[in-house]
Each structure stands twice: as C-alpha cells, then as structure tokens.
Design a protein around this motif. Structure first.
Motif, PDB file in Angstrom:
ATOM      1  N   PHE A  37       0.820  -1.211   0.000  1.00  0.00           N
ATOM      2  CA  PHE A  37       0.000   0.000   0.000  1.00  0.00           C
ATOM      3  C   PHE A  37       0.855   1.264   0.000  1.00  0.00           C
ATOM      4  O   PHE A  37       0.422   2.317  -0.449  1.00  0.00           O
ATOM      5  N   LYS A  38       2.086   1.184   0.495  1.00  0.00           N
ATOM      6  CA  LYS A  38       2.972   2.347   0.572  1.00  0.00           C
ATOM      7  C   LYS A  38       3.791   2.551  -0.692  1.00  0.00           C
ATOM      8  O   LYS A  38       4.421   3.592  -0.853  1.00  0.00           O
ATOM      9  N   GLU A  39       3.806   1.572  -1.599  1.00  0.00           N
ATOM     10  CA  GLU A  39       4.611   1.662  -2.810  1.00  0.00           C
ATOM     11  C   GLU A  39       3.912   2.513  -3.873  1.00  0.00           C
ATOM     12  O   GLU A  39       2.706   2.405  -4.074  1.00  0.00           O
ATOM     13  N   GLU A  40       4.713   3.343  -4.555  1.00  0.00           N
ATOM     14  CA  GLU A  40       4.143   4.188  -5.612  1.00  0.00           C
ATOM     15  C   GLU A  40       3.802   3.405  -6.857  1.00  0.00           C
ATOM     16  O   GLU A  40       2.820   3.706  -7.536  1.00  0.00           O
ATOM     17  N   THR A  41       4.629   2.426  -7.214  1.00  0.00           N
ATOM     18  CA  THR A  41       4.345   1.574  -8.363  1.00  0.00           C
ATOM     19  C   THR A  41       4.325   0.122  -7.907  1.00  0.00           C
ATOM     20  O   THR A  41       5.113  -0.286  -7.059  1.00  0.00           O
ATOM     21  N   LEU A  42       3.426  -0.637  -8.484  1.00  0.00           N
ATOM     22  CA  LEU A  42       3.245  -2.034  -8.114  1.00  0.00           C
ATOM     23  C   LEU A  42       3.435  -2.932  -9.320  1.00  0.00           C
ATOM     24  O   LEU A  42       3.233  -2.510 -10.461  1.00  0.00           O
ATOM     25  N   ASP A  43       3.798  -4.163  -9.052  1.00  0.00           N
ATOM     26  CA  ASP A  43       3.974  -5.169 -10.090  1.00  0.00           C
ATOM     27  C   ASP A  43       2.624  -5.498 -10.718  1.00  0.00           C
ATOM     28  O   ASP A  43       1.630  -5.700 -10.016  1.00  0.00           O
ATOM     29  N   TYR A  44       2.602  -5.564 -12.034  1.00  0.00           N
ATOM     30  CA  TYR A  44       1.356  -5.825 -12.770  1.00  0.00           C
ATOM     31  C   TYR A  44       0.705  -7.139 -12.345  1.00  0.00           C
ATOM     32  O   TYR A  44      -0.500  -7.205 -12.142  1.00  0.00           O
ATOM     33  N   VAL A  45       1.508  -8.183 -12.192  1.00  0.00           N
ATOM     34  CA  VAL A  45       0.964  -9.504 -11.847  1.00  0.00           C
ATOM     35  C   VAL A  45       0.300  -9.464 -10.479  1.00  0.00           C
ATOM     36  O   VAL A  45      -0.789 -10.018 -10.286  1.00  0.00           O
ATOM     37  N   PHE A  46       0.920  -8.773  -9.519  1.00  0.00           N
ATOM     38  CA  PHE A  46       0.352  -8.665  -8.175  1.00  0.00           C
ATOM     39  C   PHE A  46      -0.987  -7.936  -8.219  1.00  0.00           C
ATOM     40  O   PHE A  46      -1.981  -8.389  -7.635  1.00  0.00           O
ATOM     41  N   VAL A  47      -1.033  -6.813  -8.925  1.00  0.00           N
ATOM     42  CA  VAL A  47      -2.268  -6.028  -9.019  1.00  0.00           C
ATOM     43  C   VAL A  47      -3.363  -6.846  -9.698  1.00  0.00           C
ATOM     44  O   VAL A  47      -4.521  -6.836  -9.271  1.00  0.00           O
ATOM     45  N   LYS A  48      -2.994  -7.583 -10.731  1.00  0.00           N
ATOM     46  CA  LYS A  48      -3.968  -8.427 -11.447  1.00  0.00           C
ATOM     47  C   LYS A  48      -4.543  -9.488 -10.523  1.00  0.00           C
ATOM     48  O   LYS A  48      -5.751  -9.734 -10.514  1.00  0.00           O
TER      49      LYS A  48
END
Length: 128
Positions: A37-48
C-alpha cells in the motif's frame, strides 16, 4: 502518475473483502500487503491477482501498469495495418526472433564468464 499502492488500498477497502481473506488467497502476510500500500508503483501480476480476488479491473485506475519484463529483451513493436493475416503473422514473429537471439547471446556470455571463473579457480587453487 497516481500512487498505485493507495489506489489498491482504496479498491480493497471499497470491495468489502477482508484483508485476511486477500492475503490468504495471495499467500502473503498482512505486513507484506501493508508495505504494498505504501509503494508508488506495483507489479502488474500482483495487481492483477488482487483484482481477480476482489473482482476489480485496475486497468481503468492506473495510467500505466508496469509489466514485469527483463530490460535486455524488451522490444518496441509497432503494429501497422496490413492487408492479409499471413503477412501480419510474419511481422509479429520478428520480435520473438530478436528476443531469442538476445537471450542466446546472453547465454553465450554467461557460459564464457563461467569458463573464465573456472580457469581462475584452477590457477588459484590448482587441480584437485
């Protein structure tokens, strides 16, 4: 660019699905998701994966999702309208060939590096 961790947190909050259920489904711990939640950019696979769990499509929320790719094999592909399907397939196969060549070149460099390392070990420690 919007803060993706905050967008993820808000979507989870709005889904009504508990954090416990989400982390259990993902196989991670609660502290891990709070760090996400604190990261500005997240890994696409994780978000998916999170989107699949909560039933949310994040493609509308993020301006650009960062796909996990290796920087040395990333190719920019420009698609142009073509007349026939056959010529389109041949155009799409070209980047794959370039990527395969790049990977083979990296493999050859890696093998050469391993061989040089083995030679150095023989010089330092001698044969067994």
């Amino acid at each position: 660019m919007p803060h993706q961790g905050e967008i993820l947190q808000e979507a989870i909050k709005n889904s009504g699905i508990s954090i416990t259920r989400i982390v259990d489904s993902l196989g991670i711990t609660r502290p891990t998701i709070y760090r996400k939640f604190k990261e500005e950019t997240l890994d696409y696979v994780f978000v998916k994966r999170v989107g699949d769990i909560i039933g949310h499509d994040f493609s509308n929320d993020f301006t650009s999702l960062q796909h996990s790719t290796l920087p040395f094999v990333t190719q920019t592909v420009s698609v142009t309208p073509l007349q026939s399907v056959t010529s389109r397939n041949s155009v799409l196969q070209q980047p794959d060939t370039d990527s395969a060549k790049q990977l083979m070149a990296l493999q050859a460099k890696y093998i050469a590096l391993l061989e040089a390392y083995n030679e150095l070990l023989l010089k330092v420690y001698g044969p067994r």
